[in-house]
Design a protein around this motif. Structure first.
Motif, mmCIF file in Angstrom:
data_model
loop_
_atom_site.group_PDB
_atom_site.id
_atom_site.type_symbol
_atom_site.label_atom_id
_atom_site.label_comp_id
_atom_site.label_asym_id
_atom_site.label_seq_id
_atom_site.Cartn_x
_atom_site.Cartn_y
_atom_site.Cartn_z
ATOM 1 N N ALA A 66 0.859 -1.189 0.000
ATOM 2 C CA ALA A 66 0.000 0.000 0.000
ATOM 3 C C ALA A 66 0.890 1.233 0.000
ATOM 4 N N PHE A 67 0.288 2.380 -0.332
ATOM 5 C CA PHE A 67 1.011 3.650 -0.341
ATOM 6 C C PHE A 67 0.386 4.601 0.663
ATOM 7 N N GLU A 68 1.210 5.515 1.141
ATOM 8 C CA GLU A 68 0.717 6.467 2.133
ATOM 9 C C GLU A 68 -0.311 7.420 1.552
ATOM 10 N N ARG A 69 -0.203 7.701 0.256
ATOM 11 C CA ARG A 69 -1.146 8.634 -0.362
ATOM 12 C C ARG A 69 -2.501 7.961 -0.520
ATOM 13 N N GLY B 284 6.150 4.655 1.765
ATOM 14 C CA GLY B 284 6.086 6.098 1.622
ATOM 15 C C GLY B 284 7.030 6.588 0.543
ATOM 16 N N PRO B 285 6.888 7.834 0.091
ATOM 17 C CA PRO B 285 7.699 8.345 -1.020
ATOM 18 C C PRO B 285 9.186 8.411 -0.704
ATOM 19 N N GLU B 286 9.557 8.778 0.529
ATOM 20 C CA GLU B 286 10.982 8.841 0.866
ATOM 21 C C GLU B 286 11.608 7.450 0.819
ATOM 22 N N GLU B 287 10.920 6.478 1.368
ATOM 23 C CA GLU B 287 11.400 5.097 1.330
ATOM 24 C C GLU B 287 11.460 4.594 -0.106
ATOM 25 N N TYR B 288 10.468 4.998 -0.895
ATOM 26 C CA TYR B 288 10.403 4.621 -2.310
ATOM 27 C C TYR B 288 11.663 5.110 -3.038
ATOM 28 N N ALA B 289 11.977 6.401 -2.887
ATOM 29 C CA ALA B 289 13.126 6.978 -3.591
ATOM 30 C C ALA B 289 14.438 6.381 -3.101
ATOM 31 N N PRO C 57 6.991 17.546 -3.543
ATOM 32 C CA PRO C 57 8.272 17.379 -2.838
ATOM 33 C C PRO C 57 8.687 15.914 -2.687
ATOM 34 N N GLU C 58 7.731 14.996 -2.896
ATOM 35 C CA GLU C 58 8.046 13.585 -2.677
ATOM 36 C C GLU C 58 9.178 13.094 -3.582
ATOM 37 N N LEU C 59 9.082 13.396 -4.912
ATOM 38 C CA LEU C 59 10.079 12.876 -5.842
ATOM 39 C C LEU C 59 10.676 13.934 -6.770
ATOM 40 N N TYR C 60 10.097 15.134 -6.809
ATOM 41 C CA TYR C 60 10.621 16.137 -7.742
ATOM 42 C C TYR C 60 12.082 16.459 -7.451
ATOM 43 N N ASP C 61 12.410 16.732 -6.206
ATOM 44 C CA ASP C 61 13.791 17.087 -5.862
ATOM 45 C C ASP C 61 14.740 15.929 -6.166
ATOM 46 N N TRP C 62 14.301 14.730 -5.847
ATOM 47 C CA TRP C 62 15.123 13.543 -6.149
ATOM 48 C C TRP C 62 15.389 13.451 -7.646
ATOM 49 N N ALA C 63 14.356 13.658 -8.460
ATOM 50 C CA ALA C 63 14.508 13.574 -9.915
ATOM 51 C C ALA C 63 15.459 14.650 -10.427
ATOM 52 N N ALA C 64 15.334 15.859 -9.919
ATOM 53 C CA ALA C 64 16.203 16.951 -10.361
ATOM 54 C C ALA C 64 17.669 16.652 -10.054
ATOM 55 N N VAL C 65 17.929 16.028 -8.914
ATOM 56 C CA VAL C 65 19.308 15.656 -8.557
ATOM 57 C C VAL C 65 19.843 14.595 -9.509
ATOM 58 N N GLN C 66 19.024 13.619 -9.830
ATOM 59 C CA GLN C 66 19.481 12.565 -10.749
ATOM 60 C C GLN C 66 19.871 13.155 -12.107
ATOM 61 N N ILE C 67 19.054 14.054 -12.605
ATOM 62 C CA ILE C 67 19.345 14.666 -13.906
ATOM 63 C C ILE C 67 20.628 15.486 -13.833
ATOM 64 N N ALA C 68 20.794 16.235 -12.760
ATOM 65 C CA ALA C 68 21.967 17.114 -12.638
ATOM 66 C C ALA C 68 23.259 16.311 -12.500
#
Length: 641
Positions: free
Chosen positions: A299-302, A328-333, A568-579
């Protein structure tokens, strides 16, 4: 369930190479933490990690068997399970007087090979990848199950051939083979379109895969000679007057028999339960053999993105004890790097992550789980299979009018109702359908791939498959295509890799040759109607699954990826991966960053395309750059439940 690793050379296997193979086994320790076995002679090294399920105290591998006058002629290393091994052992004893020293399923394979030759592969009901070394003829035979449930990678170079369940083990042996770890750019383009790397490719040019339903034979110094032993066909047998009830009973009976055989184990067997009809049917049949069945779901927290409530209701209805793993999203990432490491090649399916965590939870309680993979491909479960019904009026149009409809669709603005219908209706099936995933159009590919070659298309993969299905009805052709693409490229890869990452064996009763023999005969109207999918299967299961499940639409383990990438769940993580990704020579990172921003701020949904690229960036960071170092804690030998 286990992990294989072997090395065949025309030269004498030196102590150094033997040690390299032994060391490379550590990359697959999660596949078999109970035992590690190695054996070698002058030409071959056999390595093996065992997850002991049947005949735990015996059936050690590599396993040796032979007739009375050559009792150790063959050496077997075997990953998987053969569920009809008891019947095969009895048949071999009755017909040939075969004798066995263990109570396991491995001896049935090698004895069957001795007496029946390669014909034995089609007699096996199970999931497998194995190697048989004939010490007298100096011949190695490698084989993989009909549907591709178990993986097998191959690499052949100037110094020999190596094979493995884990590609990362082969990567360590490439120098010994005289091979490189160069990236396969064509496979990258295929991955970007399909969201998985299609067989027999891998993202490393010198590593291939033995395809599902195939076997390979080779001797020291030779190239593998590959042959196909399983050729799936959809030989439709129309329903005759009054035959409906009998056919539905046949489906229920063969599925019940398959589940019964898949329950054979000397350890506890549980089941995954998603809330849909497929996993529910498997669990409902399994509990007949184990009244204390344990079931598991994620299951997901959302709120609103979980089937956990339905799965829990289903477990209560059939009388199973149920466990829920919430992610949860943090655990997911945080889990993505180690999940990609376990995958070997990238698969851009967001459902990989919840599957990993529910497998982790299940392994605390059981060593084997049953699951419902394969039902959609066999019985017509995907909504896209209903498309031929909606596009049927286009079949009556002359060719020029269909082409005109296609040109008109190009002038209609994106997002306009009817544009997609006109476009897809103008195309033949071979051009409009290439499996359940399409991440990028050609125009979108040009914007993100540095080296885009229009001659490298999905038709590299699909055209030979469509050739074999000429003359069939369109639904059967789509199912047939998915057997060779989506099923073995995505569904079964994630099922195998995510469960084996947790030293958990997953069994799939729908993907059984006897079940397929019934399913392939169904006419399309018994699979797809205007109202539903899997029509015949639903009728067959009417007295087996609870009513609240019987007509629910397919959802699986839905992931709130679109929402998380906007917040905030995954956007920041994605931006870091791209950079941070060092893939500028392969990808236009500025275009990808713009895609992420457009997804974040606008109504357009780029989540699946972004995920495809992000997963590749993580893969590249692990396997090419050595920049990302996942926190992998492989189990110690031995581990017992």
């Amino acid at each position: 369930m286990c992990g294989l690793l072997g090395f065949l050379t025309a030269d004498v296997a030196t102590d150094a190479v033997v040690q390299q193979v032994y060391d490379a086994l550590h990359c697959g320790r999660h596949r078999g933490p109970d035992e590690r076995g190695t054996w070698h002679d002058e030409n071959i090294i056999l390595g093996f990690n065992r997850l002991s399920i049947i005949d735990i105290d015996n059936s050690h591998q590599p396993l040796f068997w032979g007739p009375a006058d050559e009792p150790e002629r063959y050496a077997l290393a075997f990953n998987g399970e053969v569920y009809n091994y008891l019947e095969l052992r009895q048949q071999l004893a009755d017909e040939f007087g075969a004798e066995f020293r263990t109570e396991g399923d491995g001896e049935a394979i090698v004895a069957g090979y001795h007496y029946w030759g390669t014909e034995v592969f089609a007699r096996l009901r199970g999931m497998f990848a194995f190697a048989i070394w004939d010490t007298r003829t100096r011949r190695l035979v490698l084989a993989r199950d009909p549907f591709g449930i178990k993986p097998l990678f191959l690499a052949t170079g100037p110094n020999g051939t190596a094979y493995a369940s884990e590609k990362k083990s082969l990567l360590e042996l490439l120098p010994a083979l005289g091979l490189s770890d160069e990236l396969d750019v064509r496979a990258l383009e295929h991955y970007t379109v399909l969201q998985y790397v299609p067989e027999p490719e891998s993202l490393h040019r010198d590593v291939r895969r033995l395809e599902s339903g195939c076997y390979a034979t080779l001797t020291p110094g030779s190239e593998p000679e590959v042959n196909r032993y399983f050729v799936p066909t959809f030989r439709v047998r129309p329903f005759g007057p009054g035959s409906e009830t009998k056919r539905y009973e046949e489906i229920a009976d063969v599925l019940s028999d398959s589940v019964a055989k898949h329950m054979r184990a000397d350890v506890t067997v549980g089941a995954f339960l998603s809330g849909g009809i497929d996993s529910t049917a498997i669990a409902a049949l399994a509990i007949r053999h184990n009244p204390n069945l344990l079931t598991f779901t994620s299951a997901f927290e959302r709120e609103g993105y979980s089937e956990a409530d339905v799965a829990a209701e289903t477990a209560a209805a059939i009388g199973a004890k149920h466990y829920i793993r919430t992610v949860g999203p943090e655990e997911y990432a945080a889990a993505i790097p180690k999940i990609v490491w376990y995958l070997d090649d990238p698969v851009a399916d967001p459902a990989l992550v919840p599957l990993y965590f529910v497998a982790e939870e299940a392994r605390k309680h059981v060593k084997v789980v049953l699951s419902g993979e394969g039902s959609d491909e066999l019985f017509g479960g995907y909504t896209i299979y209903r498309e031929p019904l909606s596009l049927k009026p286009f079949e009556y149009l002359p060719g020029p009018l269909r082409a005109l409809a296609g040109r008109l669709s190009e002038r209609i603005p994106d997002g306009t109702r009817g544009k997609s219908l006109l476009h897809r209706g103008s195309l033949p099936l071979e051009q409009r359908y290439y499996g359940n995933a399409r991440s990028f159009s050609d125009a979108q590919l040009r914007s993100v791939l540095r080296e885009f070659r229009p001659e490298w298309t999905h038709q590299d993969v699909t055209a030979p498959i469509y050739t074999r299905s000429r003359g069939w009805d369109p639904v059967a052709r789509m199912q047939h295509l998915d057997l060779f693409t989506w099923l073995r490229g995505d569904i079964l890869v994630k099922a195998d890799k995510m469960t084996m990452a947790n030293s958990l064996e997953l069994r799939v009763p729908f993907l059984d040759p006897e079940v397929f023999a019934i399913a392939e005969q169904l006419p399309y109207e018994q699979k797809i109607t205007k109202e539903t999918t899997k029509y015949a299967l639903r009728r067959a299961l009417a007295t087996i699954v609870p009513p609240h499940v019987l007509h629910r639409p397919k959802l699986g383990f839905p992931v709130p990826l679109r929402h998380w990438l906007r917040g905030p769940e995954l956007y920041d993580w994605a931006a870091v991966q791209i950079a941070e990704s060092q893939t500028d020579h392969l990808l236009d990172k500025s275009a990808i960053k713009a895609m992420l921003e457009a997804h974040r701020t606008g109504p357009v949904d780029h989540s699946r395309r972004l995920w495809t690229l992000l997963v590749f960036m993580v893969w590249h960071g692990i396997f090419v750059e050595n920049r990302i170092k996942p926190d992998i804690q492989e189990p110690a030998y031995p581990v017992r439940l």
